[in-house]
Design an enzyme around this catalytic site. Structure first.
Site, PDB file in Angstrom:
ATOM      1  N   ASP A 203      20.762  29.383  51.520  1.00 58.55           N
ATOM      2  CA  ASP A 203      21.782  29.287  52.703  1.00 58.55           C
ATOM      3  C   ASP A 203      22.493  30.604  51.821  1.00 58.55           C
ATOM      4  OD1 ASP A 203      23.225  29.367  55.198  1.00 58.55           O
ATOM      5  OD2 ASP A 203      23.983  27.342  54.418  1.00 58.55           O
TER       6      ASP A 203
ATOM      7  N   SER B 175      25.812  30.915  54.554  1.00 58.73           N
ATOM      8  CA  SER B 175      27.153  30.050  53.584  1.00 58.73           C
ATOM      9  C   SER B 175      27.694  30.749  53.145  1.00 58.73           C
ATOM     10  CB  SER B 175      26.260  28.959  53.319  1.00 58.73           C
ATOM     11  OG  SER B 175      26.084  27.977  54.785  1.00 58.73           O
TER      12      SER B 175
ATOM     13  N   ARG C 200      20.449  24.765  57.741  1.00 56.19           N
ATOM     14  CA  ARG C 200      21.517  24.272  57.338  1.00 56.19           C
ATOM     15  C   ARG C 200      21.311  22.627  56.562  1.00 56.19           C
ATOM     16  NH1 ARG C 200      27.385  26.202  59.555  1.00 56.19           N
ATOM     17  NH2 ARG C 200      27.220  28.250  58.561  1.00 56.19           N
TER      18      ARG C 200
ATOM     19  N   GLN D 142      20.043  24.463  50.251  1.00 56.46           N
ATOM     20  CA  GLN D 142      21.130  24.771  50.991  1.00 56.46           C
ATOM     21  C   GLN D 142      21.449  25.367  49.600  1.00 56.46           C
ATOM     22  OE1 GLN D 142      23.344  21.228  48.592  1.00 56.46           O
ATOM     23  NE2 GLN D 142      24.767  21.472  49.995  1.00 56.46           N
TER      24      GLN D 142
END
Ligand code: NAD
Length: 397
Positions: free
Chosen positions: A139, A142, A131, A136
């Site tokens: 990910d 997430s 993370r 990002q």
């Protein structure tokens, strides 16, 4: 390089690893795509949409696995140990290099991962994508947790025998539902935002005090509770660290009143690689009003509520406890779209001169590499799964 996508065999898994837009994005970088016929149907993407973007369609699942240099899945064998077994026979064997990318549940059970390793495939577990700002866009944990958080709030609103918003009508006034979200990580923050949009009065709580501002910025109240000792601190990458039993006991005692006053409690408390902490006991459930609803997103790892049963609705003294384990699959179009973007970003990050590079100095590649040359090579995964250490030149952190 040829990237292959097969349909998902896990029950009720409607997502697909790559959507048609991914075919175009990969093609622009010289990567071809081969899709098993019907792989995207469950998520609302027809074969013709894939071919319109330049993909080839293959009737035979074994044909995709036998031809692709890189196989993209939502759930690899690690996250689909029963129904995924049939695919093992079709992976390409060394000396051919084949890479598998998908969810692997790397910290849960060694047996399916060992079987994957034995096939000789190089596996990257998307759960291990760090993370960090750099990673990002890759990910996947997430992107999928965000959808689960949204859907958890909708499930709660659907199961509650009350309205979420305040309604003043000629027939009387309905007060707004009170929603408490425990665990304000990715799923929790999205559950807070969704419950708030639906008009509920929302509170959020997390052991990481760093999230207070984020909870408040969504218009929710941050529940402050006095604990005998402070949590040890924030874990790396916005994850919590495990606490001792005395801490959880004190936490339960301090949360009892807040739980009793809530119409809905959504729990998302998680510590990576550990069983979910039990934060709501049977007694606490018995202190809630009849009709109240608990949605326990941590059900897959045992649940944050003592009474949670994975993928079941339990009714205890009038309180409904839901333990859904695969909510992202219930919003398969957008879940696949986000997941697919995560994968394209990950593949393009690794792509060099028409193949996926294996660069031990790159933390994203290095930290996600789970199996290679017939073995599980990830140091932390080996530790969690109680496997003996490997020679230093083959291990990964
Ligand atoms: P995350 O790590 O971003 O968030 C978990 C949060 O829980 C963290 O902010 C952490 O600080 C907090 N926490 C840990 N211990 C706590 C405690 N004792 N009290 C209060 N807060 C505590 O994880 P996430 O991506 O938001 O996922 C949350 C949970 O939802 C995980 O268990 C995950 O497996 C699960 N999940 C379920 C589904 C589903 O369909 N059921 C889908 C995605 C994620």
């Amino acid at each position: 390089m040829l990237v292959g996508v097969i349909s998902e065999s896990f029950p009720s898994e409607h997502r697909v690893a790559l959507v048609p837009a991914a075919v175009k994005a990969l093609k622009a970088k010289g990567v071809d795509t081969l899709i098993e016929r019907g792989a995207g149907i469950g998520a609302g993407f027809g074969d013709d949409e894939y071919t319109a973007e330049g993909a080839r369609i293959e009737d035979d699942r074994a044909g995709v696995l036998g031809a692709a240099d890189v196989v993209c899945q939502v759930r690899t064998l690690g996250a689909n140990p029963r129904d995924g077994q049939g695919d093992l026979a079709f992976f390409r064997r060394p000396p051919f290099e084949q890479t598998l990318i998908g969810f692997c549940e790397p910290l849960t059970d060694a047996a399916p991962l060992q079987r994957l390793a034995e096939c000789g495939v190089r596996t990257h577990a998307v759960e291990l994508i760090p993370r960090t700002t750099r990673a990002q866009s890759m990910d996947a944990l997430s992107s999928q947790a965000m959808i689960a958080g949204y859907k958890a709030a909708l499930l709660a609103a659907g199961a509650l025998p009350k309205l979420f918003p305040l309604m003043m009508t000629a027939a009387g006034t309905a007060t707004a539902a009170r929603v408490l979200v425990i665990g304000a990580g990715v799923a929790g923050l999205q559950a807070i935002a969704t419950a708030k949009r639906l008009g509920a009065v929302v509170s959020g709580y997390d052991v990481r005090s760093a999230v207070k501002e984020e909870v408040e910025s969504l218009g929710a109240k941050f529940l402050e509770i006095e604990l005998p000792h402070k949590p040890v601190g924030d874990g790396r990458g916005g994850y919590a660290v495990a606490m001792d039993d005395a801490f959880y006991l004190a936490q339960r005692q301090m949360m009892t009143a807040a739980v009793a006053q809530s119409d809905v409690v959504i729990t998302t408390a998680a510590v990576p690689g550990k069983r979910s902490p039990v934060l709501i006991t049977s007694e606490m459930v018995e202190g809630m009003r009849a009709g109240a609803v608990i949605v326990d997103l941590a059900a897959e790892r045992g649940g944050n509520c003592e009474l949670t049963r994975a993928d079941q609705a339990t009714i205890h003294r009038g309180v409904t406890i839901l333990g859904p384990t695969n909510l992202a699959a219930t919003v398969p179009a957008h879940a696949s779209m986000f997941y697919s973007r995560n994968l394209v970003s990950f593949i393009l990050h690794m792509l060099k001169d028409g193949r996926l590079r294996d660069d031990p100095s790159d933390e994203i590649i290095h930290q996600t590499l789970l199996t290679r040359h017939g073995q599980i090579v990830h140091r932390r995964v080996r530790e969690v799964l109680r496997l003996p250490p490997l020679q230093s030149e083959t291990i990964h952190t």
